[in-house]
Write a protein that holds these residues in place. Structure first.
Motif, PDB file in Angstrom:
ATOM      1  N   CYS A 152       0.833  -1.210   0.000  1.00  0.00           N
ATOM      2  CA  CYS A 152       0.000   0.000   0.000  1.00  0.00           C
ATOM      3  C   CYS A 152       0.865   1.257   0.000  1.00  0.00           C
ATOM      4  O   CYS A 152       1.866   1.344   0.720  1.00  0.00           O
ATOM      5  CB  CYS A 152      -0.918  -0.002   1.216  1.00  0.00           C
ATOM      6  N   HIS A 154       0.151   4.047   1.218  1.00  0.00           N
ATOM      7  CA  HIS A 154      -0.013   4.888   2.407  1.00  0.00           C
ATOM      8  C   HIS A 154       1.119   4.579   3.385  1.00  0.00           C
ATOM      9  O   HIS A 154       2.117   5.295   3.420  1.00  0.00           O
ATOM     10  CB  HIS A 154      -1.403   4.658   3.037  1.00  0.00           C
ATOM     11  N   LEU A 155       1.016   3.478   4.107  1.00  0.00           N
ATOM     12  CA  LEU A 155       2.055   3.148   5.080  1.00  0.00           C
ATOM     13  C   LEU A 155       2.614   1.741   4.875  1.00  0.00           C
ATOM     14  O   LEU A 155       3.271   1.204   5.764  1.00  0.00           O
ATOM     15  CB  LEU A 155       1.516   3.313   6.507  1.00  0.00           C
ATOM     16  N   GLY A 156       2.325   1.143   3.726  1.00  0.00           N
ATOM     17  CA  GLY A 156       3.035  -0.082   3.369  1.00  0.00           C
ATOM     18  C   GLY A 156       2.383  -1.394   3.744  1.00  0.00           C
ATOM     19  O   GLY A 156       3.005  -2.444   3.579  1.00  0.00           O
ATOM     20  N   CYS A 157       1.156  -1.389   4.233  1.00  0.00           N
ATOM     21  CA  CYS A 157       0.490  -2.667   4.504  1.00  0.00           C
ATOM     22  C   CYS A 157       0.271  -3.431   3.193  1.00  0.00           C
ATOM     23  O   CYS A 157       0.267  -2.846   2.120  1.00  0.00           O
ATOM     24  CB  CYS A 157      -0.863  -2.419   5.168  1.00  0.00           C
ATOM     25  N   CYS A 186      -7.103  -1.764   1.283  1.00  0.00           N
ATOM     26  CA  CYS A 186      -6.044  -1.980   2.273  1.00  0.00           C
ATOM     27  C   CYS A 186      -6.688  -2.109   3.655  1.00  0.00           C
ATOM     28  O   CYS A 186      -7.472  -1.249   4.063  1.00  0.00           O
ATOM     29  CB  CYS A 186      -5.059  -0.815   2.251  1.00  0.00           C
ATOM     30  N   CYS A 188      -5.463  -1.771   6.579  1.00  0.00           N
ATOM     31  CA  CYS A 188      -4.934  -0.966   7.700  1.00  0.00           C
ATOM     32  C   CYS A 188      -5.723   0.313   7.928  1.00  0.00           C
ATOM     33  O   CYS A 188      -6.125   0.611   9.054  1.00  0.00           O
ATOM     34  CB  CYS A 188      -3.462  -0.652   7.459  1.00  0.00           C
ATOM     35  N   HIS A 189      -5.935   1.106   6.869  1.00  0.00           N
ATOM     36  CA  HIS A 189      -6.649   2.379   7.044  1.00  0.00           C
ATOM     37  C   HIS A 189      -7.664   2.588   5.926  1.00  0.00           C
ATOM     38  O   HIS A 189      -7.967   3.717   5.547  1.00  0.00           O
ATOM     39  CB  HIS A 189      -5.660   3.543   7.084  1.00  0.00           C
ATOM     40  N   GLN A 190      -8.121   1.487   5.331  1.00  0.00           N
ATOM     41  CA  GLN A 190      -9.172   1.553   4.305  1.00  0.00           C
ATOM     42  C   GLN A 190      -8.717   2.271   3.029  1.00  0.00           C
ATOM     43  O   GLN A 190      -9.519   2.901   2.333  1.00  0.00           O
ATOM     44  CB  GLN A 190     -10.439   2.216   4.858  1.00  0.00           C
ATOM     45  N   GLY A 191      -7.445   2.224   2.738  1.00  0.00           N
ATOM     46  CA  GLY A 191      -6.979   2.730   1.447  1.00  0.00           C
ATOM     47  C   GLY A 191      -7.581   1.902   0.321  1.00  0.00           C
ATOM     48  O   GLY A 191      -7.776   0.693   0.466  1.00  0.00           O
ATOM     49  N   PRO A 206      -6.703   7.117   2.080  1.00  0.00           N
ATOM     50  CA  PRO A 206      -5.373   7.584   2.500  1.00  0.00           C
ATOM     51  C   PRO A 206      -4.225   7.483   1.487  1.00  0.00           C
ATOM     52  O   PRO A 206      -3.353   8.353   1.483  1.00  0.00           O
ATOM     53  CB  PRO A 206      -5.068   6.706   3.733  1.00  0.00           C
TER      54      PRO A 206
END
Ligand code: FES
Length: 270
Positions: A152, A154-157, A186, A188-191, A206
Motif C-alpha cells: 500500500c 499509504h504506510l506499506g500494509c 487496504c 490498515c486504514h481503508q486505502g 489515505p
C-alpha cells in the motif's frame, strides 16, 4: 587539551592535584564553541552515513539469506515448510475476480483474474488503454490476468480486495452487469485502489499514489535450483516493476483504445 582545535583526550577531564580534598574545587575545562560545533557535525555525519551503509549491505546479503527473489516467478509459500511455489494459471481457477496475494522480489504482489469486458469498458470511460499491462488468460477467452505490487502506498500494509465494493467512487460497475466490480482495499486504514484503472488510488482514501504495476509473462518456468525455485507450467513470471508516484504514471500506450498487453513479444523469451 593542547589547543582549542585538538580533540580532548582522556586526561583532559581528570581531576588535577589542585582538586584534592582540602583544596578549593577547580572548574572542569569546557568545550570551546568550535569543539562543540565540530563534534555536532561529526555526530550528524555519522548518523547520515551509517543507515546508508547498512542499506548498501542489505541487498547484498538478502538473496542468500532469504533464499532468493528478484525477477522471476511470482511465488507463494508453503504454509508448513515455507518452500517457494510459483503461482500458475491453475491457481486462478474459479469465477472472477480471483485474487491471489503472493510475493515477488521480496515484496507482496497481488495477481488478479478479471473480466476483459470490464477492462474494455474502463478504457472507454477513462480514455486510455487500462489493459496495456494485462495478459490474455491462456484458456479462458473472456478473462485477463493482471499483477500489481501489493504494498500500500499509504504506510506499506499488504493490500487485500473487497468483492462487494464498486470499482471506484464514480463508477461501481464498468461493464453494467449489475454487480459491483470489486475494489482493492487496504485493511490498515481503508486505502482503496481501482483494479481496472492501473490501480489508481481512490480519491478520499489515505494512499497518495497508485499501486506499482508488475509487468509479467505467462509460460513454462524451468526452475532455479540456486534460488530453490521449482519448475512450473504456465507460471506467472514477473519481469519489470513500474513505479507509480502519480495517477496513471505507468500509462505508456499512445493508442487510447482497449488492447491487452503483448507481453510475450516485448518481454522476451522466458
Ligand atoms: S497502509 Fe494502506 S491505507 Fe494505510
Amino acid at each position: 587539551m593542547t589547543d582549542g582545535h585538538a580533540t580532548p583526550g582522556p586526561d583532559d577531564f581528570r581531576p588535577t592535584p589542585a582538586e584534592m580534598p582540602g583544596q578549593p574545587p577547580k572548574k572542569e575545562p569546557l568545550l570551546s564553541r568550535r569543539d562543540f560545533i565540530r563534534r555536532s557535525v561529526q555526530l550528524a555525519v555519522a548518523g547520515a552515513l551509517i543507515p546508508g551503509a547498512l542499506s548498501q549491505l542489505l541487498p547484498a546479503v538478502a538473496p542468500d539469506a532469504l533464499g532468493g527473489g528478484g525477477a522471476g516467478p511470482i511465488i507463494r509459500r508453503d504454509a508448513a515448510t515455507n518452500a517457494k511455489i510459483p503461482i500458475t494459471v491453475a491457481d486462478l481457477a474459479g469465477a472472477p475476480p480471483v485474487v491471489i496475494t503472493a510475493e515477488w522480489n521480496f515484496l507482496p504482489a497481488v495477481v488478479y483474474k478479471v473480466h476483459k469486458a470490464k477492462l474494455q469498458k474502463s478504457a472507454e470511460k477513462r480514455g486510455y488503454n487500462t489493459a496495456q499491462y494485462a495478459v490474455q488468460h491462456p484458456t479462458e477467452d473472456d478473462m485477463a490476468i493482471m499483477v500489481y505490487q501489493g504494498k500500500c502506498k499509504h504506510l506499506g500494509c499488504t493490500v487485500g480486495f473487497n468483492k462487494g465494493l464498486g470499482a471506484s467512487k464514480d463508477e461501481p460497475d464498468y461493464d453494467g452487469d449489475g454487480l459491483p466490480d470489486g475494489r482493492i482495499l487496504c485493511p490498515c486504514h481503508q486505502g482503496q485502489y481501482d483494479i481496472h484503472d492501473l490501480a489508481l488510488n481512490v480519491p478520499g482514501t489515505p494512499p497518495p499514489a497508485p499501486l506499482n504495476v508488475i509487468r509479467f509473462n505467462v509460460g513454462a518456468y524451468a526452475g532455479d535450483a540456486t534460488r530453490a525455485l521449482p519448475a512450473a507450467a504456465d507460471a506467472i513470471i514477473g519481469a519489470e516493476l513500474l513505479v507509480q508516484d502519480k495517477p496513471r504514471q505507468a500509462n505508456a500506450d499512445p493508442n487510447k483504445a482497449f488492447a491487452l498487453g503483448s507481453m510475450a513479444a516485448d518481454l522476451g523469451a522466458l
